[in-house]
Design an enzyme around this catalytic site. Structure first.
Site, PDB file in Angstrom:
ATOM      1  N   ARG A   1      -2.417  -4.358  -2.523  1.00 51.68           N
ATOM      2  CA  ARG A   1      -2.979  -4.086  -1.197  1.00 51.68           C
ATOM      3  C   ARG A   1      -4.489  -4.283  -1.128  1.00 51.68           C
ATOM      4  NH1 ARG A   1       0.333   0.954   1.550  1.00 51.68           N
ATOM      5  NH2 ARG A   1       2.416   0.098   1.233  1.00 51.68           N
TER       6      ARG A   1
ATOM      7  N   ASP B   1      -2.958   9.422  13.541  1.00 53.17           N
ATOM      8  CA  ASP B   1      -2.800   8.824  12.222  1.00 53.17           C
ATOM      9  C   ASP B   1      -4.188   8.514  11.683  1.00 53.17           C
ATOM     10  OD1 ASP B   1      -0.153   7.475  10.725  1.00 53.17           O
ATOM     11  OD2 ASP B   1      -2.076   6.619  10.093  1.00 53.17           O
TER      12      ASP B   1
END
Length: 293
Positions: A53, A163
């Site tokens: 990632r 979030d």
């Protein structure tokens, strides 16, 4: 996978594809950053995921080693935010763990509908990802046809979706989903509250009007002043150690109205002070039973 693939690699070595390797010391530094910034625990088993990632972040910044990238991220607040976002897992779907929404429909909603004071209705999707959860909440409240939503007419109903990842919060605010993502939505709900748009569906204005999507770190300051009838914080606490779980759960209980419900993930449990203030009302469904402020 061979044992050689699991062997530690020097932070200055290269992988066979020419990309920089992630050494143990660099992984440990990234794990410390994630713990400090988001209280997310990264065990060594996540090393391959971290490498995958973050490799793009190295390429985008023209950096040749993870050490250089870590040094850069610690000096640059925006890159630090992007690092945390890249390592935040966002996996969800409509009507996930559907028994929670059955409980909402069959137990909590009748209570709200009978409220003679017609008090404001507040619900929170904490760790909302791209919004499928909060829009499942909206559709459950609205029902499968316009007549079933009449109880909400003139009622102050608001759903908060938060979030830590800014990109998924933007997606939640937009409320657009590819057709494949909406396959799990019962047809009656989709027909009532989704509008065909190109290769997918956009949530109807009535559903979107209920939702406010915001970026929020669950371990930062919470600006909300009101309390909630229901909080959904599901499959979020699996990424935290017990100390962080206990702290977060206690704060979530504080944010519930007396009698309010907390819904957590199928592999999660309440620990610490929160467990003493809640009663189980079903599979991973808990109700606040104390009236303390």
């Amino acid at each position: 996978m061979t044992s050689a693939a699991l062997a530690p690699m020097s932070g200055n070595s290269l992988l066979s594809d020419g990309g920089p390797a992630l050494g143990d010391s660099e992984f440990a530094a990234i794990a410390r950053i994630m713990m400090a910034e988001a209280r997310i625990h990264l065990p060594p088993t996540k090393k391959v995921l971290v490498h995958s990632r973050l490799s793009r972040r190295l390429r985008d910044n023209g950096l040749k080693s993870f050490k250089d990238y870590i040094d850069f991220a610690q000096r640059d607040a925006e890159e630090l935010r992007l690092l945390v976002t890249a390592l935040t897992t966002n996996h969800t779907h409509f009507f996930r763990e559907s028994h929670h929404f059955d409980h909402l429909r069959d137990v909590l909603m009748p209570q709200l509908q009978r409220d003679p004071a017609r008090a404001p209705v507040r619900m929170w999707s904490a760790g909302c990802s791209s919004g499928e959860e909060v829009y499942t909440l909206a559709m459950t409240l609205l029902g499968t046809d316009r007549a079933q939503s009449e109880w909400m007419r003139g009622r102050d109903v608001r759903l908060l979706a938060t979030d830590i990842s800014e990109p998924v919060v933007r997606a939640a605010a937009e409320g657009f989903y590819a057709e494949s993502i909406t396959e799990g939505v019962p047809e009656a709900y989709r027909r009532a509250w989704m509008v065909r748009e190109g290769a997918g569906y956009r949530m109807a204005d009535t559903a979107r009007a209920l939702v406010s999507a915001k970026v929020l770190n669950l371990f930062g300051d919470w600006p909300m002043k009101q309390r909630y009838d229901a909080i959904f914080c599901r499959n979020v606490m699996i990424y935290f150690d017990d100390t962080a779980k206990s702290e977060l759960e206690a704060r979530l209980v504080d944010m519930l109205k007396p009698g309010g419900f907390l819904y957590i993930g199928h592999s999660e449990r309440l620990i610490g002070p929160a467990a003493e203030r809640m009663r189980s009302r079903g599979n991973t469904i808990y109700q606040r039973t104390d009236g303390a402020s």
